[in-house]
Design an enzyme around this catalytic site. Structure first.
Site, PDB file in Angstrom:
ATOM      1  CG  ASP A 131       1.797   2.018   6.215  1.00 35.83           C
ATOM      2  OD1 ASP A 131       1.587   1.899   7.428  1.00 35.83           O
ATOM      3  OD2 ASP A 131       1.759   3.129   5.623  1.00 35.83           O
ATOM      4  CB  CYS A 160      -0.920  -0.009   1.209  1.00 33.15           C
ATOM      5  SG  CYS A 160      -1.905  -1.520   1.396  1.00 33.15           S
ATOM      6  CB  ALA A 161       3.564   1.914  -2.425  1.00 37.12           C
ATOM      7  CB  ALA A 162       0.193   6.146  -2.577  1.00 36.71           C
ATOM      8  N   PRO A 163       1.811   7.481  -0.012  1.00 34.49           N
ATOM      9  CG  PRO A 163       2.309   9.393   1.259  1.00 34.49           C
ATOM     10  CD  PRO A 163       1.636   8.048   1.341  1.00 34.49           C
ATOM     11  N   GLY A 223       6.729   7.539   0.884  1.00 31.87           N
ATOM     12  CA  GLY A 223       7.831   7.782   1.813  1.00 31.87           C
ATOM     13  C   GLY A 223       8.512   6.511   2.270  1.00 31.87           C
ATOM     14  CE  LYS A 224       4.738   3.907   6.519  1.00 35.45           C
ATOM     15  NZ  LYS A 224       3.943   5.028   5.973  1.00 35.45           N
ATOM     16  CB  CYS A 241      -0.313   6.126  11.256  1.00 35.95           C
ATOM     17  SG  CYS A 241      -1.584   6.451  10.020  1.00 35.95           S
ATOM     18  CG  ASP A 248      -7.537  -4.110  -3.825  1.00 34.80           C
ATOM     19  OD1 ASP A 248      -6.776  -4.199  -2.834  1.00 34.80           O
ATOM     20  OD2 ASP A 248      -8.779  -4.102  -3.733  1.00 34.80           O
TER      21      ASP A 248
END
Length: 438
Positions: free
Chosen positions: A326, A258-261, A263-264, A379, A307
């Protein structure tokens, strides 16, 4: 045309009405009013008013209910928002009352509602006159005192009984600016000296965060040395930790599910550039923005709009050595950065998010190679999304191994670790590592 002091308050109130009344996110609403203000000081003031009005909205709605003889009609939502902006200026920002009251009341005239000018003026003056009495009443009301919706206060008190008051207070304090320093920027010590030369107060991150820099008070990223050269990125230290919680080495096949945005993704590649990494996100627009941000930093991973919960649509059948999951969550650990979460999140959202998280976990587990590791992160502060989600997964998958994580990541929490907002000036974050036997 409205005077500058009136215009900035008018734009703030109009934007807040969209956030409170229409349910739009503060991030989505903010760019347009900022575009209409040329003076950087006005732009900074608008941001401050909007963030503080959102941050303290549960409190100020209670205050207005006590000051008004009867609630304002729904058609006056902009006036309601204007009053919230006025209270934020007077209490949270501690601005000079005369200028605040005069300019804020004049917004009603700019909206061609001269009959409301007197109401706004009178209510804000009453706050100034009776602030001590009103504040004392707020102390007796948990929603007003803690500035969170009641359901969230109760959930946090249930999950974190010993830390709840400190945690809720931390949610109401703006966070510092955390940076992740790119390896090509040199050492953290060298970068701190460059910041000092620009008059920017900064400190290195704590042990366990080798490339983190904390700037407090925050500054505009464009002011940072090396920003345009891609030497530094904005990312809270709690989120940066994913790159040190995974055993990265060259050639490993990695999925950022779940890569966006982004940073990770960037953090992973800056620890180990030679990863065989696939960055996945189901939102093509977010993925396009992510691609632009990664390009500034010199990263060009394989990216795909898909997805993660439906691998049959995109997976090539080759398992992944490492998976970063994430997941979408309540974001209750980042309220200090996104205070409008308090306005928009509802109890029913948690059930829906938990179902989505469980589906993502199940799908990702099927993609993991024997001997592989999955890092589950949120988070969120809510145990249902964190430790509870992992315990439910382990009950379904007896073969899965609980893997230890370093203690500096946070408090032990079930099979994972939880960092609470404000601890070492970081955001709230949950981490859990799962291993698949060979």
């Amino acid at each position: 045309m409205a005077k500058p002091g009136v215009l900035v308050r008018q734009l703030a109130a109009e934007a807040l009405a969209e956030v409170v009344g229409d349910g739009r996110s503060l991030r989505a609403v903010l760019p347009e009013p900022l575009r209409r203000l040329a003076d950087p000081r006005d732009r900074a003031l608008l941001e401050a008013m909007l963030f503080e009005a959102c941050r303290w909205q549960p409190r100020y709605e209670r205050v207005l209910a006590g000051l008004l003889d009867r609630p304002l009609p729904a058609k006056q939502r902009r006036i309601q928002a204007l009053l919230l902006v006025g209270l934020a200026q007077l209490e949270a920002l501690r601005m000079a009352p005369h200028a605040v009251i005069s300019s804020t009341a004049e917004v009603a005239r700019a909206w061609k509602q001269p009959g409301m000018v007197g109401l706004v003026n009178a209510l804000l003056r009453r706050w100034c006159r009776d602030e001590a009495t009103i504040a004392a009443r707020c102390e007796a009301d948990p929603v007003a005192r803690l500035a969170h919706p009641r359901w969230l206060i109760e959930r946090i008190r249930s999950d974190w009984p010993e830390q709840a008051e400190t945690l809720l207070a931390a949610n109401n304090r703006p966070g510092p600016l955390w940076l992740r320093l790119h390896p090509r920027a040199g050492s953290v010590e060298d970068y701190l000296r460059a910041l000092q030369a620009e008059g920017i107060t900064a400190a290195a991150g704590p042990d366990g965060w080798p490339r983190a820099v904390c700037i407090d008070p925050p500054v505009a990223p464009e002011r940072l040395p090396g920003w345009s050269e891609g030497q530094v990125a904005v990312q809270d230290a709690a989120a940066q930790a994913v790159a040190t919680a995974l055993p990265l080495s060259p050639g490993l096949r990695v999925l950022d599910a779940c890569a966006a945005p982004g940073g990770k993704t960037a953090a992973l590649l800056e620890v180990e550039p030679a990863l065989d990494l696939l960055a996945l996100d189901r939102d093509p627009q977010r993925l396009a923005r992510m691609q632009s941000g990664l390009a500034r930093l010199g990263h060009a991973p394989v990216m795909r709009a898909a997805d993660a919960a439906r691998p049959g649509d995109w997976w090539d059948g080759r398992p992944f050595d490492l998976i970063l999951l994430d997941v979408p969550c309540s974001a209750t650990g980042v309220i200090r950065r996104q205070p409008d979460i308090k306005l928009h999140r509802r109890p029913a959202d948690i059930d829906a998010l938990c179902a989505q998280q469980a589906a993502l976990l199940e799908a990702a587990w099927g993609l993991l190679a024997p001997g592989g590791r999955l890092l589950y992160t949120t988070c969120s502060l809510l145990r249902e999304e964190n430790a509870g989600q992992i315990e439910a997964f382990l009950e379904r998958h007896a073969e899965a191994e609980r893997l230890a994580l370093p203690s500096h990541l946070g408090h032990p929490c079930g099979s994972g670790r939880q960092r609470l907002p404000g601890e070492q000036q970081m955001d709230g974050f949950f981490y859990a590592a799962l291993g698949k036997p060979r």
